[in-house]
Write a protein that holds these residues in place. Structure first.
Motif, short mmCIF file in Angstrom:
data_model
loop_
_atom_site.label_atom_id
_atom_site.label_comp_id
_atom_site.label_asym_id
_atom_site.label_seq_id
_atom_site.Cartn_x
_atom_site.Cartn_y
_atom_site.Cartn_z
N VAL A 182 44.40 55.94 30.80
CA VAL A 182 45.71 55.33 30.98
C VAL A 182 45.93 54.21 29.97
N LYS A 183 47.17 53.82 29.83
CA LYS A 183 47.56 52.77 28.89
C LYS A 183 47.08 51.40 29.37
N GLY A 184 46.59 50.59 28.42
CA GLY A 184 46.28 49.19 28.69
C GLY A 184 45.01 48.98 29.49
N GLN A 185 44.82 47.72 29.92
CA GLN A 185 43.64 47.34 30.70
C GLN A 185 43.99 47.34 32.18
N TRP A 186 43.40 48.28 32.89
CA TRP A 186 43.60 48.35 34.34
C TRP A 186 42.82 47.20 35.00
N PRO A 187 43.36 46.62 36.06
CA PRO A 187 42.64 45.53 36.74
C PRO A 187 41.27 46.00 37.21
N LEU A 188 40.27 45.12 37.12
CA LEU A 188 38.92 45.46 37.56
C LEU A 188 38.90 45.80 39.04
N GLY A 189 37.91 46.60 39.42
CA GLY A 189 37.75 46.96 40.82
C GLY A 189 38.62 48.15 41.20
N ALA A 190 38.81 48.32 42.50
CA ALA A 190 39.59 49.44 43.01
C ALA A 190 41.01 48.99 43.34
N THR A 220 47.23 56.65 46.49
CA THR A 220 46.27 57.01 45.45
C THR A 220 45.32 55.84 45.20
N LEU A 221 44.02 56.13 45.16
CA LEU A 221 43.02 55.10 44.89
C LEU A 221 42.54 55.21 43.46
N PHE A 222 42.62 54.11 42.71
CA PHE A 222 42.20 54.07 41.30
C PHE A 222 41.01 53.13 41.17
N LYS A 223 40.05 53.49 40.30
CA LYS A 223 38.88 52.66 40.06
C LYS A 223 38.49 52.71 38.59
N VAL A 224 38.29 51.57 37.99
CA VAL A 224 37.97 51.48 36.56
C VAL A 224 36.60 52.09 36.26
N GLN A 225 36.55 52.88 35.17
CA GLN A 225 35.30 53.43 34.69
C GLN A 225 34.88 52.81 33.36
N GLU A 226 35.85 52.61 32.44
CA GLU A 226 35.51 52.09 31.11
C GLU A 226 36.76 51.56 30.41
N TYR A 228 38.67 50.31 26.71
CA TYR A 228 38.63 50.63 25.28
C TYR A 228 39.53 49.65 24.51
N ALA A 229 38.93 48.59 24.01
CA ALA A 229 39.59 47.64 23.11
C ALA A 229 40.98 47.20 23.60
N GLN A 230 41.11 47.01 24.88
CA GLN A 230 42.36 46.54 25.49
C GLN A 230 43.55 47.48 25.28
N LYS A 231 43.29 48.63 24.69
CA LYS A 231 44.37 49.59 24.45
C LYS A 231 44.48 50.64 25.55
N ALA A 232 43.33 50.97 26.19
CA ALA A 232 43.31 52.05 27.17
C ALA A 232 42.15 51.85 28.14
N THR A 233 42.24 52.51 29.30
CA THR A 233 41.21 52.43 30.32
C THR A 233 40.95 53.82 30.89
N LEU A 234 39.67 54.16 31.03
CA LEU A 234 39.30 55.38 31.73
C LEU A 234 39.14 55.03 33.19
N ILE A 235 39.84 55.76 34.06
CA ILE A 235 39.78 55.45 35.49
C ILE A 235 39.40 56.69 36.28
N GLN A 236 38.74 56.45 37.41
CA GLN A 236 38.51 57.51 38.39
C GLN A 236 39.63 57.41 39.42
N VAL A 237 40.17 58.56 39.78
CA VAL A 237 41.33 58.59 40.68
C VAL A 237 41.03 59.48 41.88
N ARG A 238 41.35 58.97 43.07
CA ARG A 238 41.26 59.79 44.27
C ARG A 238 42.61 59.80 44.98
N PRO A 239 43.34 60.92 44.91
CA PRO A 239 44.60 61.01 45.66
C PRO A 239 44.30 61.19 47.15
#
Length: 319
Positions: A182-190, A220-226, A228-239
């Motif tokens: 996803v775009k940008g830095q997702w907030p830490l945690g779930a 939907t539950l989102f959780k940060v995985q990684e 990337y240089a404040q441009k993007a975030t890999l997240i785990q998603v559980r609908p």
């Protein structure tokens, strides 16, 4: 090409078929026969159950005796068959199967293949499976994935399996996890996003959903995985619920749209990831938990993201 002919059939209903509507049963039994023809022979009383006429909504009972009349179709009426489907697609679908037994089948669906025909598509993944496996009398989707989404897809090979797995879905006992960039830095945690969704809005010729107080409860539950240089975030998603385009709409709703989402996404961010080499929506159904409909064993199935998405993450890590 010769005409397609179905001989007279006498079928005794088994427990596995019991509970199914007669019209739905005939759709799977008479593959390639147009639905209009099936309804016509039902309406004319040519299909008999226990020597009596039945309506299309009649639900089959164990040991019912079904007589299906002789059916002849002209070549132009023939349904989908393996010789009408690109053999490359058949091989691609068969290679994507990662688990199979006599009750269920699980695929790691490639992106770009619709799960079923419709909306201008003559066939989808389930039609490809049925055409390539003509001896399988029952193959039905347990759930769906968007055409542009890759990952785990569960198919029932028995009516009893489908009923059981649908019950697990209704009771939220099936857990599905996705990976999304996803775009940008997702907030830490779930983060739990609770935004009611209303669908059936048309945009660019497609059905869409939007967050609206009049919509259906959607979580939907989102959780940060990684990061990337404040441009993007890999997240785990559980609908938690299963609404149309739920993950994509909820991600967009809180300002972090999924990469290369051409329906709900951010055009500037999409151009950025395109420039780095991303060529498809970055959304993948990665993990599935459910109870096997026969053994009652809790199953945990995983499907890693494909090589192209993994290579793209390597590019992001080097920025």
């Amino acid at each position: 090409m010769s005409n397609q002919i179905y001989s007279v059939q006498l079928i005794i209903v088994s427990l596995d078929i019991a509970g199914q509507r007669i019209d739905n049963f005939l759709f799977t039994q008479l593959k390639g026969v147009p639905k209009s023809m099936i309804y016509r022979i039902l309406r004319q009383g040519l299909v008999r159950v226990n020597k009596k006429r039945v309506r299309p909504k009649y639900k089959l009972i164990n040991r019912d005796s079904i007589r299906v009349p002789r059916i002849r179709m002209e070549p132009k009426d023939r349904g989908l068959s393996s010789d009408k489907i690109d053999q490359v697609k058949i091989l691609l679908v068969e290679k994507s199967i990662i688990y199979e037994d006599e009750y269920i089948l699980i695929l790691n669906k490639p992106a770009g293949i619709a799960v079923h025909g419709g909306s201008g598509l003559s066939f989808g993944l389930i039609e490809i499976l049925r055409a390539s496996r003509p001896k399988e009398y029952f193959l039905e989707l347990v759930h769906r994935l968007d055409r542009c989404t890759s990952g785990l897809l569960l198919v029932a090979k028995k009516r009893s399996s489908l009923r059981d797995l649908h019950e697990q879905l209704r009771e939220k006992r099936i857990k599905k996890y996705y990976l999304a960039l996803v775009k940008g830095q997702w907030p830490l945690g779930a983060t739990m996003v609770n935004g009611p969704l209303l669908n059936n809005f048309r945009r660019e010729g497609q059905r869409t959903s939007r967050v609206c107080k009049e919509g259906k409860i959607s979580k939907t539950l989102f959780k940060v995985q990684e990061f990337y240089a404040q441009k993007a975030t890999l997240i785990q998603v559980r609908p938690i619920t299963g609404r149309m385009h739920q993950i994509r709409v909820h991600a967009c709703h809180i300002g972090h749209p999924v990469a290369l989402d051409n329906l709900y996404g951010d055009s500037v961010f999409n151009e950025y990831v395109k420039g780095l080499g991303l060529k498809r929506l970055f959304l993948h159904a990665s993990t599935l938990y459910f109870t096997h409909p026969n053994t009652r064993k809790v199953m945990r199935i995983e499907a890693p993201i494909d090589r192209k998405l993994e290579d793209f993450l390597m590019i992001l890590r080097q920025l």
